[in-house]
Write a protein that holds these residues in place. Structure first.
Motif, PDB file in Angstrom:
ATOM      1  N   PHE A 142       0.876  -1.178   0.000  1.00 16.45           N
ATOM      2  CA  PHE A 142       0.000   0.000   0.000  1.00 16.45           C
ATOM      3  C   PHE A 142       0.909   1.223   0.000  1.00 16.45           C
ATOM      4  N   GLU A 145      -6.192   3.838  -3.727  1.00 14.28           N
ATOM      5  CA  GLU A 145      -6.331   3.039  -2.507  1.00 14.28           C
ATOM      6  C   GLU A 145      -7.479   2.048  -2.632  1.00 14.28           C
ATOM      7  N   LEU A 168      -7.113  -1.898  -1.948  1.00 18.66           N
ATOM      8  CA  LEU A 168      -7.930  -2.640  -0.990  1.00 18.66           C
ATOM      9  C   LEU A 168      -8.622  -3.826  -1.656  1.00 18.66           C
ATOM     10  N   THR A 193      -6.002  -6.516  -2.740  1.00 17.25           N
ATOM     11  CA  THR A 193      -5.410  -7.185  -1.587  1.00 17.25           C
ATOM     12  C   THR A 193      -6.409  -8.094  -0.897  1.00 17.25           C
ATOM     13  N   VAL A 232      -0.440  -8.041   4.298  1.00 16.77           N
ATOM     14  CA  VAL A 232      -0.703  -6.662   3.865  1.00 16.77           C
ATOM     15  C   VAL A 232       0.537  -5.845   4.213  1.00 16.77           C
ATOM     16  N   PRO A 264       1.599  -2.045   4.180  1.00 16.11           N
ATOM     17  CA  PRO A 264       1.672  -0.584   4.049  1.00 16.11           C
ATOM     18  C   PRO A 264       3.144  -0.177   4.075  1.00 16.11           C
ATOM     19  N   CYS A 320       2.745   6.628   3.280  1.00 15.79           N
ATOM     20  CA  CYS A 320       1.334   6.313   3.527  1.00 15.79           C
ATOM     21  C   CYS A 320       0.738   7.298   4.531  1.00 15.79           C
ATOM     22  N   THR A 349      -4.433   5.614   5.052  1.00 15.23           N
ATOM     23  CA  THR A 349      -3.964   4.446   4.299  1.00 15.23           C
ATOM     24  C   THR A 349      -3.427   3.379   5.241  1.00 15.23           C
ATOM     25  N   ASP A 390      -6.414   1.806   7.133  1.00 15.21           N
ATOM     26  CA  ASP A 390      -7.248   0.973   6.250  1.00 15.21           C
ATOM     27  C   ASP A 390      -6.538  -0.347   5.925  1.00 15.21           C
ATOM     28  N   ALA A 391      -5.240  -0.259   5.681  1.00 18.77           N
ATOM     29  CA  ALA A 391      -4.477  -1.475   5.376  1.00 18.77           C
ATOM     30  C   ALA A 391      -4.475  -2.425   6.570  1.00 18.77           C
TER      31      ALA A 391
END
Length: 469
Positions: free
Chosen positions: A179, A190, A194, A197, A214, A216, A222, A226, A229-230
């Motif tokens: 991310f 983004e 999402l 991923t 995941v 980031p 980021c 972001t 959310d990741a």
């Protein structure tokens, strides 16, 4: 012979033939038997069997012990004779970007900030696609297998393609889709990141070799949204979280200025840190940061070659270990920040870098750095129940290393030999999940010659895209 004596002898012979009488119990059948050699288990007691053996059934180790004991209890049609060799848990490369093998040597001898923004990000925008990622991963898999690496953690784009190629190579991977707050080669927003991923995490759930993650990228690429959310997506699927943390002075200074907190303290404040996080680098971490990392059970990965090559700084590894942080080893790279994936080199450098930085030969000893490449590397990835040591019930991931080269003898201390004398070129045979992926220096799961030829082709197209000779 009288009839009486004849009948008595017959009775004795019949009794002797009965199952279980005057005979050893039958040996259990296993799929692979590794016999002989010095078996360095890296178990809790750091047990070493000078003439040891390992029995493997399916993808798991069923027994480890002396050769006499194991051979008395197990048999197999598939064997590895490790006599006169070292048998080690497979090495764990805790931080990589494996498709970047195809950028190896593209531009070196610059700071991390310049390397990223002036060279690598532009090169990736012009060249990285799924085909690029597949060939780079194949090349990296061959290189890592040849150096005894059985598990690696990766952060890159098109990570589903990385996963597919990693599985074909028979390697174990913790593989994170990146991310980042600008259009990436695979996802331009983004929302796309999402969506991609989430499909990636769903596809690989429960796989024996692939742990979808995941990733980031960092606090400097980021936004808070972001990052959060990741992390929320990762925790929805109980997936690992991979992130660069406190890897350069500028990152630390900017975080202090913008957030009033160090990078570690900022990540903790916004809810990122936890026992599912693997933080690469952790160079600029003070006592407070180290306490947070330990308390939150964050795994850290030390990358000595990378940190030295870009002059980023020296991670306080001894202090982190003393604080209770699980610290593993990584190569980073393989471009610009370190141009190879040789984890045995990192073992050597980690010890020596700590010694010279602290002016103390006891700062980080041979045993400690071998732990970082094996069982502590597994702890850093939160996988110590599966890998990192040779014990019954764990995955059958190990390397057989020659002790027949001039640099390998004599040997007085196993850990010192691994840390300071042996080289990746001495790795002869590699087993991952019970499957032999390299035997007698020949990689069996990747066409290394084809990958090398393709890398030479990519050199031409990449150079042309950047206006290089």
């Amino acid at each position: 012979m009288t009839r009486c004596r004849f009948l008595a002898l017959s009775l004795v012979l019949q009794l002797a033939a009965l199952p279980g009488l005057n005979s050893q119990p039958p040996r259990a059948k296993v799929d692979l038997l590794v016999s002989g050699g010095i078996v360095v288990t890296m178990d809790k007691g750091r047990t070493i069997f000078d003439d040891g053996a390992i029995a493997v059934k399916g993808d798991q180790i069923v027994a480890v012990g002396s050769r006499r004991e194991i051979e008395a209890n197990y048999s197999s049609s598939q064997t590895i004779d490790a006599t006169g060799r070292l048998v080690m848990p497979g090495f764990i490369n805790g931080h990589t970007h494996v498709p970047m093998t195809l950028f190896r040597g593209l531009h070196d001898d610059v700071t991390l900030n310049d390397w990223l923004y002036k060279y690598i990000f532009p090169a990736e925008a012009k060249n990285v696609n799924e085909d690029f990622v597949r060939w780079g991963t194949r090349l990296a898999a061959a290189e890592q297998i040849q150096s005894g690496v059985t598990t690696f953690a990766d952060m890159y784009y098109f990570e589903d393609a990385v996963a597919e190629e990693t599985r074909k190579a028979g390697m174990r991977g913790v593989l994170g889709e990146t991310f980042i707050d600008f259009p990436a080669p695979d996802n331009k927003s983004e929302a796309q990141m999402l969506s991609y991923t989430e499909r990636f995490l769903q596809k690989w759930r429960g796989d024996a070799l692939i742990h979808a993650a995941v990733a980031p990228h960092s606090i400097y690429t980021c936004s808070q949204k972001t990052l959060q959310d990741a992390v929320a997506l990762a925790r929805k699927y109980q997936a690992p979280i991979l992130i660069h943390t406190a890897e350069m002075k500028k990152e630390w200074e900017d975080s202090e200025k913008q957030n009033g907190l160090s990078p570690v303290q900022y990540l903790d404040k916004i809810g990122v840190l936890g026992p599912d996080v693997v933080s690469a680098h952790c160079i600029f971490v003070d006592a407070t940061d180290r306490e947070i990392l330990a308390r939150k059970h964050v795994g850290c990965v030390h990358n000595p070659s990378s940190n030295m090559m870009i002059a980023s700084g020296v991670a306080p590894v001894a202090e982190m270990r003393a604080a209770g942080v699980a610290v593993g080893l990584g190569t980073d790279g393989p471009a610009g920040s370190n141009n190879d994936l040789d984890l045995m080199e990192e073992i050597d450098l980690a010890a020596k870098l700590a010694k010279i930085t602290r002016m103390d030969p006891l700062a980080l000893n041979a045993k400690a750095v071998v732990e970082m490449a094996t069982i502590d590397g597994a702890r850093a990835l939160h996988m110590e129940k599966e890998i990192g040591s040779l014990e019954a019930g764990k995955k059958a991931d190990f390397a057989v290393i020659s002790l027949d080269e001039p640099n390998a003898v004599p040997m007085y201390d196993v850990y010192a030999q691994v840390a300071y004398a042996l080289k990746a070129s001495e790795v002869e045979t590699v087993v991952i999940g019970g499957h032999i992926v390299m035997r007698d220096r020949k990689v069996l799961t990747v066409d290394a010659e084809q990958a090398i030829a393709k890398a030479r082709e990519y050199r031409k197209s990449i150079a042309a895209s950047l206006g290089l000779p």
